[in-house]
Design an enzyme around this catalytic site. Sequence first.
Site, PDB file in Angstrom:
ATOM      1  N   GLY A  62      31.132 -39.029  -8.069  1.00  0.00           N
ATOM      2  CA  GLY A  62      29.929 -39.845  -8.057  1.00  0.00           C
ATOM      3  C   GLY A  62      29.665 -40.432  -9.421  1.00  0.00           C
ATOM      4  O   GLY A  62      30.002 -41.588  -9.706  1.00  0.00           O
ATOM      5  N   SER A  63      29.084 -39.616 -10.306  1.00  0.00           N
ATOM      6  CA  SER A  63      28.599 -40.154 -11.581  1.00  0.00           C
ATOM      7  C   SER A  63      29.703 -40.789 -12.411  1.00  0.00           C
ATOM      8  O   SER A  63      29.490 -41.823 -13.039  1.00  0.00           O
ATOM      9  CB  SER A  63      27.867 -39.066 -12.366  1.00  0.00           C
ATOM     10  N   ASP A  96      27.048 -37.726   1.123  1.00  0.00           N
ATOM     11  CA  ASP A  96      26.479 -36.390   0.930  1.00  0.00           C
ATOM     12  C   ASP A  96      25.174 -36.238   1.701  1.00  0.00           C
ATOM     13  O   ASP A  96      24.155 -36.813   1.331  1.00  0.00           O
ATOM     14  CB  ASP A  96      26.225 -36.151  -0.562  1.00  0.00           C
ATOM     15  N   ASP A 150      35.367 -31.834  -5.145  1.00  0.00           N
ATOM     16  CA  ASP A 150      34.058 -32.489  -5.253  1.00  0.00           C
ATOM     17  C   ASP A 150      33.197 -31.801  -6.306  1.00  0.00           C
ATOM     18  O   ASP A 150      32.867 -30.620  -6.175  1.00  0.00           O
ATOM     19  CB  ASP A 150      33.383 -32.401  -3.868  1.00  0.00           C
ATOM     20  N   GLY A 151      32.830 -32.576  -7.337  1.00  0.00           N
ATOM     21  CA  GLY A 151      31.886 -32.085  -8.333  1.00  0.00           C
ATOM     22  C   GLY A 151      32.432 -32.134  -9.742  1.00  0.00           C
ATOM     23  O   GLY A 151      33.406 -31.455 -10.063  1.00  0.00           O
ATOM     24  N   GLY A 152      31.823 -32.979 -10.562  1.00  0.00           N
ATOM     25  CA  GLY A 152      32.237 -33.056 -11.967  1.00  0.00           C
ATOM     26  C   GLY A 152      33.624 -33.629 -12.168  1.00  0.00           C
ATOM     27  O   GLY A 152      34.254 -33.393 -13.206  1.00  0.00           O
ATOM     28  N   GLY A 193      26.242 -35.265 -11.068  1.00  0.00           N
ATOM     29  CA  GLY A 193      26.160 -35.249 -12.522  1.00  0.00           C
ATOM     30  C   GLY A 193      26.264 -33.883 -13.184  1.00  0.00           C
ATOM     31  O   GLY A 193      25.892 -33.730 -14.343  1.00  0.00           O
ATOM     32  N   SER A 215      31.478 -40.861  -4.282  1.00  0.00           N
ATOM     33  CA  SER A 215      30.288 -40.267  -3.675  1.00  0.00           C
ATOM     34  C   SER A 215      29.119 -41.238  -3.786  1.00  0.00           C
ATOM     35  O   SER A 215      28.661 -41.563  -4.883  1.00  0.00           O
ATOM     36  CB  SER A 215      29.930 -38.956  -4.363  1.00  0.00           C
ATOM     37  N   GLY A 245      24.313 -29.951  -4.238  1.00  0.00           N
ATOM     38  CA  GLY A 245      22.894 -30.327  -4.235  1.00  0.00           C
ATOM     39  C   GLY A 245      22.600 -31.514  -5.124  1.00  0.00           C
ATOM     40  O   GLY A 245      21.712 -32.301  -4.824  1.00  0.00           O
ATOM     41  N   PHE A 246      23.333 -31.639  -6.211  1.00  0.00           N
ATOM     42  CA  PHE A 246      23.023 -32.697  -7.176  1.00  0.00           C
ATOM     43  C   PHE A 246      24.305 -33.258  -7.798  1.00  0.00           C
ATOM     44  O   PHE A 246      25.271 -32.517  -8.004  1.00  0.00           O
ATOM     45  CB  PHE A 246      22.119 -32.152  -8.289  1.00  0.00           C
TER      46      PHE A 246
HETATM   47  C1  DX5 Z   1      27.161 -32.532  -4.864  1.00  0.00           C
HETATM   48  C2  DX5 Z   1      27.868 -33.520  -3.994  1.00  0.00           C
HETATM   49  C3  DX5 Z   1      28.832 -34.354  -4.696  1.00  0.00           C
HETATM   50  C4  DX5 Z   1      28.248 -35.166  -5.812  1.00  0.00           C
HETATM   51  C5  DX5 Z   1      29.283 -35.263  -6.886  1.00  0.00           C
HETATM   52  O1  DX5 Z   1      26.405 -31.691  -4.071  1.00  0.00           O
HETATM   53  O2  DX5 Z   1      28.557 -32.856  -2.944  1.00  0.00           O
HETATM   54  O3  DX5 Z   1      29.579 -35.176  -3.805  1.00  0.00           O
HETATM   55  O4  DX5 Z   1      27.865 -36.455  -5.462  1.00  0.00           O
HETATM   56  O5  DX5 Z   1      28.724 -35.885  -7.965  1.00  0.00           O
HETATM   57  P1  DX5 Z   1      29.433 -35.892  -9.375  1.00  0.00           P
HETATM   58  O6  DX5 Z   1      30.753 -36.564  -9.198  1.00  0.00           O
HETATM   59  O7  DX5 Z   1      28.486 -36.644 -10.220  1.00  0.00           O
HETATM   60  O8  DX5 Z   1      29.585 -34.451  -9.798  1.00  0.00           O
HETATM   61 ZN    ZN Z   2      29.939 -34.104  -1.719  1.00  0.00          ZN
END
Ligand code: DX5
Ligand code: ZN
Length: 219
Positions: free
Chosen positions: A196-197, A34, A174-176, A144, A7, A141-142
Amino acid sequence: MTKVSPSMLSADFSKLGEELVRVEKAGADWAHLDVMDGMFVPNITFGPPVIKAIRKCSKIPFDAHLMIQAPERYVDAFADAGCDMVTVHCEAEGNPAEAMDKIRERGIKAGISLNPETPVSKMEPFLDKADIVLVMTVHPGFGGQKFIADCVPKISWTSEWAKKKGRKLEISVDGGVNPSTGKTCVDAGATVLVAGSSLFGSMDMASEISGWKAYGPTL
Ligand code: DX5
Ligand code: ZN
């Protein structure tokens, strides 16, 4: 092999093009983009002009995740910008089904996503139009945030649905996602890991990605 879609939300936005090249060189299958409108989610990121600009930097498939209301308004703009896959949310206001039809008419892949609190019954009517299901394991939305394990049964449900219908469906999560939660998702039937993170924060993105790709279902 499991696909990995880093991401770009966790990339350094001051050099997005270089970050994209870094992700491609690290062996990523797709780049996850995103898009947030400040309405569907309480955050704003980037849109078609930025995607069009970074399209020139790399040939990696663009996996756009639209966290926007009325996504049917913008399908052409994202297709014109060079997205290879466009995913919309089943909770979005407006007409997500029409958006998916438009995505497919443009000859690119259509995805449907659902938030952690959304039951699969709300997504089911969209599945016939879907090439990809994006299961959210955090509130969108965010980056991490912490992985919500209660969402894992939705991955298994989607995998069973695809088997039953004889449908080739990418099941993306997607997410965490990190090495441990990612393995749980692949075991449940996920075919694509978005992160992402955890990838951008790793010491060596390439070895992280190759480790994840080697995950296979143990069931
Ligand atoms: C959140 C996004 C994700 C986000 C995941 O709204 O859709 O794609 O970047 O980030 P991590 O992997 O850090 O949870
Ligand atoms: Zn995403």
